[in-house]
Design a protein around this motif. Structure first.
Motif, mmCIF file in Angstrom:
data_model
loop_
_atom_site.group_PDB
_atom_site.id
_atom_site.type_symbol
_atom_site.label_atom_id
_atom_site.label_comp_id
_atom_site.label_asym_id
_atom_site.label_seq_id
_atom_site.Cartn_x
_atom_site.Cartn_y
_atom_site.Cartn_z
ATOM 1 N N ARG A 1 -10.185 -9.732 -10.154
ATOM 2 C CA ARG A 1 -11.248 -10.525 -10.785
ATOM 3 C C ARG A 1 -10.805 -11.969 -10.996
ATOM 4 N NH1 ARG A 1 -15.764 -9.024 -14.230
ATOM 5 N NH2 ARG A 1 -15.177 -6.908 -13.721
ATOM 6 N N GLN B 1 -22.063 -20.331 -8.788
ATOM 7 C CA GLN B 1 -22.073 -20.382 -10.254
ATOM 8 C C GLN B 1 -22.683 -19.121 -10.851
ATOM 9 O OE1 GLN B 1 -23.978 -24.176 -10.805
ATOM 10 N NE2 GLN B 1 -22.097 -25.286 -10.323
ATOM 11 N N GLU B 2 -23.684 -18.563 -10.190
ATOM 12 C CA GLU B 2 -24.249 -17.287 -10.659
ATOM 13 C C GLU B 2 -23.208 -16.175 -10.556
ATOM 14 O OE1 GLU B 2 -27.713 -16.842 -8.211
ATOM 15 O OE2 GLU B 2 -28.940 -18.144 -9.494
ATOM 16 N N THR C 1 -20.648 -16.574 -13.333
ATOM 17 C CA THR C 1 -21.217 -16.103 -14.600
ATOM 18 C C THR C 1 -21.223 -14.577 -14.648
ATOM 19 O OG1 THR C 1 -22.594 -18.080 -14.777
ATOM 20 C CG2 THR C 1 -23.253 -16.163 -16.076
ATOM 21 N N GLU C 2 -21.613 -13.965 -13.556
ATOM 22 C CA GLU C 2 -21.641 -12.500 -13.482
ATOM 23 C C GLU C 2 -20.242 -11.917 -13.709
ATOM 24 O OE1 GLU C 2 -22.013 -9.362 -9.866
ATOM 25 O OE2 GLU C 2 -23.522 -10.954 -9.920
ATOM 26 N N GLU D 1 -17.720 -13.311 -15.266
ATOM 27 C CA GLU D 1 -17.245 -13.594 -16.599
ATOM 28 C C GLU D 1 -17.917 -12.718 -17.659
ATOM 29 O OE1 GLU D 1 -15.973 -18.272 -16.169
ATOM 30 O OE2 GLU D 1 -18.014 -17.822 -16.834
ATOM 31 N N GLU D 2 -19.144 -12.333 -17.390
ATOM 32 C CA GLU D 2 -19.893 -11.524 -18.366
ATOM 33 C C GLU D 2 -19.594 -10.033 -18.272
ATOM 34 O OE1 GLU D 2 -23.961 -12.636 -17.862
ATOM 35 O OE2 GLU D 2 -23.713 -14.519 -18.937
ATOM 36 N N ASN D 3 -19.116 -9.590 -17.133
ATOM 37 C CA ASN D 3 -18.883 -8.148 -16.953
ATOM 38 C C ASN D 3 -17.428 -7.798 -17.075
ATOM 39 O OD1 ASN D 3 -21.602 -7.477 -16.576
ATOM 40 N ND2 ASN D 3 -21.492 -8.107 -14.451
#
Length: 87
Positions: free
Chosen positions: A9, A78-79, A82-83, A85-87
């Motif tokens: 990751r 960028q999407e 974000t994905e 970093e959030e999961n």
């Protein structure tokens, strides 16, 4: 999406951020080219239109297309960041 290890990751995030920074640099370069083309067109092109105006219009359109492509790529990257970093 397959389960990634923390190392995978982080590697992916680093790679995506690096790509985003490269694209940001490319975008700034294209924006500078666009400004130059507009400036040169004002100096050289016929005010009533003509072959020189058409040449600059084509070049400006090409530059704007490149900027749009970069913007689309950056949005996807960028999407993805974000994905991750959030999961």
């Amino acid at each position: 999406m397959k389960k990634m290890s923390i190392v995978e990751r982080l590697d992916l995030l680093l790679s995506l951020r690096t790509e985003d920074m490269d694209l940001e640099h490319d975008r700034k370069t294209w924006k500078n080219d666009e400004k130059d083309l507009y400036r040169w067109m004002e100096e050289e092109a016929e005010s009533e239109g003509g072959p020189v105006s058409d040449m600059y219009a084509d070049k400006i359109t090409h530059v704007q297309d490149m900027i749009t492509k970069i913007d689309i790529k950056r949005t996807k990257i960028q999407e993805r960041i974000t994905e991750l970093e959030e999961n």
